[in-house]
Design a protein around this motif. Structure first.
Motif: not given
Length: 301
Positions: A185, A195, A200
């Motif tokens: 991310k 992540t 994201k």
């Protein structure tokens, strides 16, 4: 008238006749004795010749040979002896005729000795050849045993070589360790933040170690990273490479200068704009040539 001379003449004639008769009788006696001795000699000599010839025939019958030539010689000599024996038995031989037969027998004995010498020589040669053949057969049997043992050993060696070749071939591939993958991310100068949220991130970070392997030649090596999406599509398709009849679609290609030592590699794969990361399991595979070196997975929510 007295006639005396006539009487004297008669006496003289009678005396001469008496002397002649006595001489003739004596001569006849001695001649008869000589004739009887002669006949006895002829009978004995004939008997001896018959015995000698019969023994020669028996001696020939006892001889066994495998040679056709020598067997013919034996039969011819035996036939000559049988003919002479028949002649002696049927005819009424004299001393002179027996002497002729005796000479023929000597020749036959000489011929017999020569033939039997050839037979003995042939038997010795056959015995020598039999011993030699047995030795050769023994050597051949030993050679066969050695050959069979060598064949068995070669078979085992061939099997072991095949197994060893397979092991060497298997060991001659690159190997990797510490394979990790994650969605990213944020990337800073000193840190990559991962992540597990699909919305994201649009990048995947793959890191692994190429291990030292003495069976692998040093030089340039092409390393391919392939990432498969949950729908089994290749993420960030960079094209394909062929390995014979097989082909590989890859997400990233890394050219490695291999020095036969451990080396750490990593790569950032950015997804296409029209193919963002979605929820599900992503499979990460590492290839060199057509061999998969390792794999892992990333699960996004």
């Amino acid at each position: 008238m007295i006639v005396i001379p006539h009487t004297y003449n008669y006496r003289l004639v009678i005396g001469c006749l008496v002397i002649a008769l006595v001489s003739l009788g004596t001569f006849s006696y001695f001649n008869l004795d000589k004739l009887e001795s002669y006949n006895t000699y002829v009978i004995q000599e004939k008997k001896l010749l018959e015995i000698e010839l019969s023994e020669m025939i028996v001696r020939y019958d006892e001889v066994e040979v495998n040679s056709v030539v020598l067997n013919d010689k034996l039969e011819q000599s035996k036939f000559k002896i049988e003919r002479i024996l028949d002649s002696i038995r049927v005819l009424k031989p004299s001393a002179s005729l027996l002497s002729v037969y005796r000479s023929k027998i000597k020749l036959l004995q000489k011929e017999k000795a020569e033939v039997l010498a050839l037979v003995s020589k042939l038997e010795n040669e056959n015995q020598r050849l039999s011993i030699k053949t047995a030795k050769v057969e023994e050597d051949l049997q030993g050679a066969r045993s050695i050959t069979n043992a060598l064949k068995s050993e070669n078979k085992d060696l061939a099997f072991n070589n095949t197994q060893l070749s397979k092991k060497i071939e298997a060991a001659s591939h690159l190997e990797i360790g510490k394979l990790n993958a994650k969605a990213v991310k944020r990337i800073t100068k000193n840190r990559i933040v991962g992540t597990n949220k699909s919305y994201k991130s649009n990048k995947l970070h793959v890191a692994f170690t190429v291990s030292k392997n003495k069976f692998v030649n040093e030089g340039k090596k092409d390393i391919f990273i392939q990432i498969l999406s949950p729908s089994n599509n290749v993420v960030a398709d960079q094209g394909s490479v062929s390995f014979g009849k097989q082909s590989l679609i890859y997400s990233k290609k890394i050219i490695l200068d291999y020095k036969n030592e451990d080396i750490n590699l990593d790569a950032i794969i950015t997804t296409d704009v029209d193919q963002p990361l979605t929820k599900g399991v992503y499979f990460v595979n590492i290839f060199h040539d057509n061999t998969r070196l390792g794999s892992t997975s990333v699960t996004l929510k």
